[in-house]
Write a protein that holds these residues in place. Sequence first.
Motif, short mmCIF file in Angstrom:
data_model
loop_
_atom_site.label_atom_id
_atom_site.label_comp_id
_atom_site.label_asym_id
_atom_site.label_seq_id
_atom_site.Cartn_x
_atom_site.Cartn_y
_atom_site.Cartn_z
N SER A 19 45.89 -33.21 20.12
CA SER A 19 45.81 -31.95 19.65
C SER A 19 44.63 -31.67 18.91
O SER A 19 44.64 -32.14 17.81
N ALA A 20 43.71 -30.88 19.05
CA ALA A 20 42.63 -30.52 18.32
C ALA A 20 43.16 -29.20 17.76
O ALA A 20 42.57 -29.02 16.51
N GLN A 21 44.15 -28.42 17.96
CA GLN A 21 44.72 -27.61 17.23
C GLN A 21 45.49 -27.60 16.08
O GLN A 21 45.20 -26.95 14.95
N LEU A 22 46.22 -28.98 16.03
CA LEU A 22 46.76 -29.49 14.94
C LEU A 22 46.02 -29.74 13.76
O LEU A 22 46.31 -30.23 12.65
N ARG A 23 44.72 -29.94 14.11
CA ARG A 23 43.64 -30.30 13.12
C ARG A 23 43.20 -29.28 12.23
O ARG A 23 42.34 -29.38 11.20
N SER A 24 43.38 -28.04 12.72
CA SER A 24 42.98 -26.66 12.18
C SER A 24 43.10 -26.84 10.45
O SER A 24 44.17 -27.30 10.02
N GLU A 25 41.95 -26.09 9.96
CA GLU A 25 42.13 -26.02 8.55
C GLU A 25 42.45 -24.60 8.04
O GLU A 25 42.39 -23.93 6.94
N ASP A 26 43.00 -23.81 8.83
CA ASP A 26 43.46 -22.47 8.77
C ASP A 26 44.68 -22.21 7.77
O ASP A 26 45.70 -22.63 8.23
N GLN A 268 47.50 -34.54 26.33
CA GLN A 268 47.09 -33.36 25.79
C GLN A 268 47.29 -32.21 27.01
O GLN A 268 46.85 -32.38 28.15
N VAL A 269 47.87 -31.12 26.41
CA VAL A 269 48.25 -30.28 27.28
C VAL A 269 47.24 -29.23 27.35
O VAL A 269 46.57 -28.71 26.15
N VAL A 270 46.65 -28.91 28.55
CA VAL A 270 45.44 -27.67 28.66
C VAL A 270 46.00 -26.40 29.34
O VAL A 270 46.72 -26.76 30.09
N GLU A 271 46.02 -25.64 28.49
CA GLU A 271 46.44 -24.20 29.07
C GLU A 271 45.15 -23.22 29.21
O GLU A 271 44.15 -23.30 28.32
N ASP A 272 45.39 -22.21 29.84
CA ASP A 272 44.50 -20.95 29.43
C ASP A 272 44.93 -20.12 28.28
O ASP A 272 46.18 -20.41 27.78
N GLY A 273 43.95 -19.30 27.88
CA GLY A 273 44.36 -18.64 26.57
C GLY A 273 43.74 -19.25 25.63
O GLY A 273 42.70 -19.76 25.55
N PRO A 274 43.87 -18.38 24.40
CA PRO A 274 43.15 -18.79 23.07
C PRO A 274 43.11 -20.44 22.76
O PRO A 274 44.15 -20.96 22.86
N SER A 275 41.86 -20.82 22.30
CA SER A 275 41.73 -22.33 22.09
C SER A 275 42.38 -22.88 20.85
O SER A 275 42.73 -23.88 20.77
N ASP A 276 42.91 -21.84 19.96
CA ASP A 276 43.62 -22.47 18.91
C ASP A 276 45.29 -22.35 18.60
O ASP A 276 45.71 -22.55 17.97
N ALA A 277 45.57 -21.81 20.04
CA ALA A 277 47.09 -21.47 20.40
C ALA A 277 47.52 -22.92 20.41
O ALA A 277 47.18 -23.96 21.01
N PRO A 279 50.40 -25.25 22.34
CA PRO A 279 50.99 -25.22 23.48
C PRO A 279 52.38 -25.77 23.26
O PRO A 279 52.67 -26.71 24.13
N ARG A 280 53.25 -25.14 22.33
CA ARG A 280 54.39 -25.64 22.19
C ARG A 280 55.32 -25.62 23.35
O ARG A 280 56.31 -26.76 23.46
N GLU A 281 55.46 -24.82 24.15
CA GLU A 281 56.60 -24.76 25.32
C GLU A 281 55.92 -25.83 26.26
O GLU A 281 56.71 -26.77 26.83
N GLY A 282 54.47 -26.05 26.27
CA GLY A 282 54.08 -27.24 27.25
C GLY A 282 54.44 -28.40 26.51
O GLY A 282 54.83 -29.37 27.39
N TRP A 283 54.47 -28.74 25.37
CA TRP A 283 54.94 -30.04 24.76
C TRP A 283 56.57 -30.13 25.01
O TRP A 283 56.70 -31.35 25.52
N ARG A 284 57.05 -29.10 25.00
CA ARG A 284 58.64 -29.10 25.26
C ARG A 284 58.78 -29.78 26.78
O ARG A 284 59.76 -30.29 26.95
N ARG A 285 58.02 -28.94 27.57
CA ARG A 285 58.23 -29.52 28.91
C ARG A 285 57.83 -30.88 29.25
O ARG A 285 58.45 -31.38 30.07
N LEU A 286 56.90 -31.19 28.71
CA LEU A 286 56.26 -32.76 28.76
C LEU A 286 57.53 -33.46 28.36
O LEU A 286 57.74 -34.49 28.81
N ALA A 287 58.20 -33.17 27.02
CA ALA A 287 59.06 -34.12 26.61
C ALA A 287 60.11 -34.31 27.65
O ALA A 287 60.78 -35.29 27.89
N ALA A 288 60.63 -33.03 28.04
CA ALA A 288 61.78 -33.04 29.03
C ALA A 288 61.40 -33.81 30.38
O ALA A 288 62.36 -34.78 30.96
N LEU A 289 60.22 -33.76 30.88
CA LEU A 289 60.05 -34.51 31.88
C LEU A 289 59.72 -36.19 31.82
O LEU A 289 60.02 -36.99 32.71
#
Length: 291
Positions: A19-26, A268-277, A279-289
């Motif tokens: 995840s690049a998003q988890l690297r954020s310094e915001d 790495q879950v790739v989705e449409d939408g804001p690049s800094d979002a 993808p927690r629902e995607g992570w949950r789906r990955l864990a389930a499958l």
Amino acid sequence: MSDATASLKESVGRYGIWSAQLRSEDAERSGERAEAVAELEQLGFGAVWLGGSSAARHAAPLIEATSRIVVGTSIQSIWDYEASATAARFAELEVTHPGRFVLGLGVSHGPMVERYSRPYSTMVAYLDDLDRAGVPAGRRVLAALGPKMLELSRDRAAGAIPYLVTPEHTAQAREALGAGPLLAPEFKVVLESDPARARATARAYLARYLEFPNYTNNFLRLGFTEADIADGGSDRLIDAVFAWGDEDTVRRRITAFREAGADHVALQVVEDGPSDALPREGWRRLAALLG
């Protein structure tokens, strides 16, 4: 295989999240990141790999928010951080959270680095400096694509974390590394079954990487053609470096990396939408499958 490498393999487990998003310094979103990485730990992922030119300072808050999950840089650019400072921050984290941080190093890309020169020799010198500073080889991994860097991953690190690769590359990397070192390729997942939508999402994300010779040269070594790389990437290329489709298809594509010799797959879950979002629902789906 060294005891340190065996311990690292056990710690990261079979699957992690890139995840690049988890690297954020915001600072305003620090709580959200802490909550997200704690959930990844609960979901059973063994590691989080931080995209961009990340460093120990980006990993520390995520380690502090969890109790078990390993956090690694994927990658820390050797051009952005001096080896002495890297060693000092590694030592600090090792004192407070032993075994929880993995230093993933890479040479980045010529178009991104003004002083880019002799990347292989510079990496060797950087590893020499880390050795002198006491950073153990068993706690660092390299972003290796080509043969020389894979050999360096085998001889001077705990293994390799190749990015933007295929199971065919993983099989070649395993042969180069031998059985002992960690092999943890990154793999992109688009959780979408419609071919047109899935490929459009993937192609938009891939575009930036097709500007970097390190990746395009690796694709050519793997048997892709200049036509595959042109115009945002052919369907053949897209389908090779992204998983998309129903759950069974995605699971099968991920499993192919393990069957090719990967010890661990960084997803790495790739989705449409804001690049800094996140993808927690995607992570949950990955864990389930992945069960």
